[in-house]
Design a protein around this motif. Sequence first.
Motif, PDB file in Angstrom:
ATOM      1  N   LEU A   1       2.685  48.094  39.887  1.00  0.00           N
ATOM      2  CA  LEU A   1       2.774  46.685  39.027  1.00  0.00           C
ATOM      3  C   LEU A   1       3.191  46.600  37.998  1.00  0.00           C
ATOM      4  CD1 LEU A   1       2.105  43.828  39.830  1.00  0.00           C
ATOM      5  CD2 LEU A   1       0.198  44.154  38.656  1.00  0.00           C
ATOM      6  N   THR A   2       4.642  46.182  37.599  1.00  0.00           N
ATOM      7  CA  THR A   2       4.699  45.518  36.651  1.00  0.00           C
ATOM      8  C   THR A   2       4.047  43.963  35.911  1.00  0.00           C
ATOM      9  OG1 THR A   2       6.580  46.390  36.444  1.00  0.00           O
ATOM     10  CG2 THR A   2       6.941  44.891  34.535  1.00  0.00           C
ATOM     11  N   LEU A   3       2.894  43.960  34.838  1.00  0.00           N
ATOM     12  CA  LEU A   3       2.250  43.448  34.866  1.00  0.00           C
ATOM     13  C   LEU A   3       2.498  42.770  33.279  1.00  0.00           C
ATOM     14  CD1 LEU A   3      -0.193  41.836  35.768  1.00  0.00           C
ATOM     15  CD2 LEU A   3      -2.088  43.968  34.767  1.00  0.00           C
ATOM     16  N   THR A   4       2.508  41.963  33.196  1.00  0.00           N
ATOM     17  CA  THR A   4       2.753  40.620  31.908  1.00  0.00           C
ATOM     18  C   THR A   4       1.401  39.824  32.166  1.00  0.00           C
ATOM     19  OG1 THR A   4       4.965  40.668  31.504  1.00  0.00           O
ATOM     20  CG2 THR A   4       4.027  39.238  30.314  1.00  0.00           C
ATOM     21  N   PHE A   5       0.310  40.671  30.494  1.00  0.00           N
ATOM     22  CA  PHE A   5      -0.514  39.886  30.085  1.00  0.00           C
ATOM     23  C   PHE A   5      -0.960  39.859  29.112  1.00  0.00           C
ATOM     24  CE2 PHE A   5      -0.998  44.163  29.690  1.00  0.00           C
ATOM     25  CZ  PHE A   5      -2.199  44.266  28.936  1.00  0.00           C
ATOM     26  N   ALA A   6      -2.689  39.128  28.556  1.00  0.00           N
ATOM     27  CA  ALA A   6      -2.938  38.859  27.507  1.00  0.00           C
ATOM     28  C   ALA A   6      -4.132  38.722  28.032  1.00  0.00           C
ATOM     29  CB  ALA A   6      -2.345  38.320  26.900  1.00  0.00           C
ATOM     30  N   VAL A   7      -5.367  39.470  26.719  1.00  0.00           N
ATOM     31  CA  VAL A   7      -6.717  39.737  26.868  1.00  0.00           C
ATOM     32  C   VAL A   7      -7.406  38.886  25.366  1.00  0.00           C
ATOM     33  CG1 VAL A   7      -6.437  41.145  29.184  1.00  0.00           C
ATOM     34  CG2 VAL A   7      -6.808  41.836  26.105  1.00  0.00           C
ATOM     35  N   ASP A   8      -8.788  38.866  25.966  1.00  0.00           N
ATOM     36  CA  ASP A   8      -9.553  37.894  25.272  1.00  0.00           C
ATOM     37  C   ASP A   8     -10.201  39.094  24.470  1.00  0.00           C
ATOM     38  OD1 ASP A   8     -11.265  38.618  26.861  1.00  0.00           O
ATOM     39  OD2 ASP A   8     -12.449  36.175  26.994  1.00  0.00           O
ATOM     40  N   ARG A   9     -10.401  40.440  24.478  1.00  0.00           N
ATOM     41  CA  ARG A   9     -11.468  41.077  23.922  1.00  0.00           C
ATOM     42  C   ARG A   9      -9.823  42.789  23.815  1.00  0.00           C
ATOM     43  NH1 ARG A   9     -13.863  37.518  24.242  1.00  0.00           N
ATOM     44  NH2 ARG A   9     -16.038  37.713  24.838  1.00  0.00           N
ATOM     45  N   PRO A  10     -10.977  43.445  22.577  1.00  0.00           N
ATOM     46  CA  PRO A  10     -10.154  44.656  21.673  1.00  0.00           C
ATOM     47  C   PRO A  10      -9.566  45.840  22.835  1.00  0.00           C
ATOM     48  CG  PRO A  10     -11.743  44.592  21.156  1.00  0.00           C
ATOM     49  CD  PRO A  10     -12.058  43.200  21.442  1.00  0.00           C
ATOM     50  N   VAL A  11     -11.055  45.777  24.179  1.00  0.00           N
ATOM     51  CA  VAL A  11     -10.532  46.531  25.156  1.00  0.00           C
ATOM     52  C   VAL A  11     -10.038  45.690  26.644  1.00  0.00           C
ATOM     53  CG1 VAL A  11     -11.934  48.450  25.597  1.00  0.00           C
ATOM     54  CG2 VAL A  11     -12.172  48.465  23.500  1.00  0.00           C
ATOM     55  N   ALA A  12     -10.162  47.055  27.500  1.00  0.00           N
ATOM     56  CA  ALA A  12      -9.745  45.473  29.295  1.00  0.00           C
ATOM     57  C   ALA A  12      -9.022  47.172  29.811  1.00  0.00           C
ATOM     58  CB  ALA A  12      -9.383  44.712  28.720  1.00  0.00           C
ATOM     59  N   GLN A  13      -9.508  46.512  30.875  1.00  0.00           N
ATOM     60  CA  GLN A  13      -8.954  47.384  32.187  1.00  0.00           C
ATOM     61  C   GLN A  13      -8.468  46.620  33.243  1.00  0.00           C
ATOM     62  OE1 GLN A  13     -12.653  48.412  35.264  1.00  0.00           O
ATOM     63  NE2 GLN A  13     -12.863  49.330  33.234  1.00  0.00           N
ATOM     64  N   VAL A  14      -7.551  47.247  34.355  1.00  0.00           N
ATOM     65  CA  VAL A  14      -7.335  46.454  34.945  1.00  0.00           C
ATOM     66  C   VAL A  14      -7.533  47.737  36.452  1.00  0.00           C
ATOM     67  CG1 VAL A  14      -4.934  46.882  35.160  1.00  0.00           C
ATOM     68  CG2 VAL A  14      -5.691  44.746  36.393  1.00  0.00           C
TER      69      VAL A  14
END
Length: 671
Positions: A422-435
């Motif tokens: 999966l090529t995933l383009t994203f933004a998150v609201d925290r400095p550490v995240a997983q998918v």
Amino acid sequence: MKIDHTLPAEIREIVHTEIPMPDGTRLAARIWMPVDAETRPVPAILEYIPYRKNDKTLERDHARAPWLAARGYAYVRVDLRGTGESEGVMTDEYTELELQDGCDAIAWIADQAWCDGGVGIVGISWGGFNGLQIAALRPPALKAVVTICSTDDRYADDIHYMGGTMLSDQLSWASVMFGINTLPPDPAHVGDRWRKMWHDRLDGSGLWLKTWLEHQTRDTYWKHGSICEDYADVEVPVYAVSGWADGYCRAVFRLVQNLRGPAKGIVGPWSHKYPHLGEPGPAIDWLSEEARWWDQWLKGEDTGIMEEPALRLFLQDHAEPRSHYVERAGRWITEPAWPSPNISPVSYALGADGRLSVDDDLPDRPLQICSPLWVGLQGGKWCSYAHPGDQPGDQRRDDAGSLVFETEPLEAPVEMVGDARLTLTFAVDRPVAQVAVRLGDVAPDGAVTRISYGLMNLTHRNGHDAPEELVPGEVYTVEVPLKHVAQHFRRGHRIRLSVSTVYFPIAWPSPELVTMTVHPGRSSLSLPVRADDGATVAEFGPPRIAPPLELTHEVPPAAEWTVIEDRDTGRVTVEILDHEGGAEIDRHAFYHLSEGRETYSYLPGDLSSVRGKVTWTHEMRREDWTVKTITETTLFGTVTDFHVEARQRAWEGEELVSDLSWSETLPRQLV
């Protein structure tokens, strides 16, 4: 299962012998060989693991070692330093000392009168790991390797971390070894030394989970023993084996692709088991296949095995989503090499309306997801042992807390072989995240069977050695690889892609709940689609073994997986029972019981409430000799730290002779 009650040659079994190491330590071995091997030397096969040759693995060993010995081999089962009846203390897995001991054991075996000087090494899991690692050290007498359910990369593709996320199986596995490390040698073989050897282990083995949590990135600790650092170090022929339900199937493809010497691979539908014991089935006549490999490389016979395709894979058909399968439908296929000329990537676009399509003219707008902590309860275990509950259930439950994209009903079947991406383009609201990314097969009735999945700690987007915080609101693009699989999607079914920010208890959650914004128009799924080459593949024969070990069970083996929700507090708890049973080995009058209990729990929306706890109980006895040990390990976290609490107790008879406790705080390193 076919039991070969009559073997083609008479064999001799040496229940206990000791192999001297250069530093004076002695390793315990059990050996099966033809009765005339002293006058007509034979090649040897080494299995070198910590799981106790006289009890924990004896049932399994007894069903395979005599079978191979009767075909002209000496089968040598050696316990690692500090395990079983071997002297010393084991303080971690795959240490430099362990690997050097392995090289020294091979040299000793090759020098025995009953050995013709040639040695192979075989193993499943730990023995598959150290077989590759020892091969990379090039001991002169080692001629070939069979590695089953193992890996070439100790950080990126082992039970500790996946895609930079921390696996809960790390707690589970550390706890298994915590329990095994408390077990004494058998006084019947080591005499009065047993008590000192036991207390040395109790006092010196340490808390392995602490060590592993001190290394949350791909540093030199994990590079040690990872043969992917330089595949050229392994020059001998390698046969790599795994199963789709196992945690280690990806390594088979990398080994076939990257090793310079002769290499072959098989991946069946199996969990973490030898293929002749393979579950889900079909199990195969692995012992005959393994003998062909050894005949080729240890006896110099042309068995034709190297004229066959490099990879043999079980192409799975649709199955109803269940947490446990006895059998999987499908067929065997072969690939001439890896990458295979039969496989081409097909790109699927993601639409803001939830469509997944080869047509890239789909609506595009940002989509948001903040997955609840219950996403993952249908995931099973990272590494299945073919126990009820440890394979993924119906994905509709987890998909309710995920972003979901799916195709229209397929107008023609689709077969994929390899690793989707999966090529995933994203933004998150925290400095550490997983998918977490899952691939599903949607039946016409709506049931969803998970086919594969991938995890990524997004702070590892530029590599596992130096994670970088995410900038909230900034847009990134990453590629998330999914586990390899061979799967047939039927006509009329749909292919589903699911994306979540949580996948517990397989992956330990990020420090804070994360809202992810996905840009579907800038994302895509690549599926490795196979064109059927029309080749007819010979079927394996039915599985076979030597006559089984005679056991008397006082407590039958049992496995359970239960999810409990407290309707008052909302706490959800996953309870897992792994009872290996309590049985007497009739021929030795030796009783051994092992029981493991795991719990993983959380309160909704409260990451500080996430807990994992594992307890193992072991009992052993013979006549008036009795020992018992209990180990307990608890893991929890805050935004900044992991916390480990552990306790180890041991009894000789009714007397508590050891009671040790640990309380450790380990800083989180963007995990």
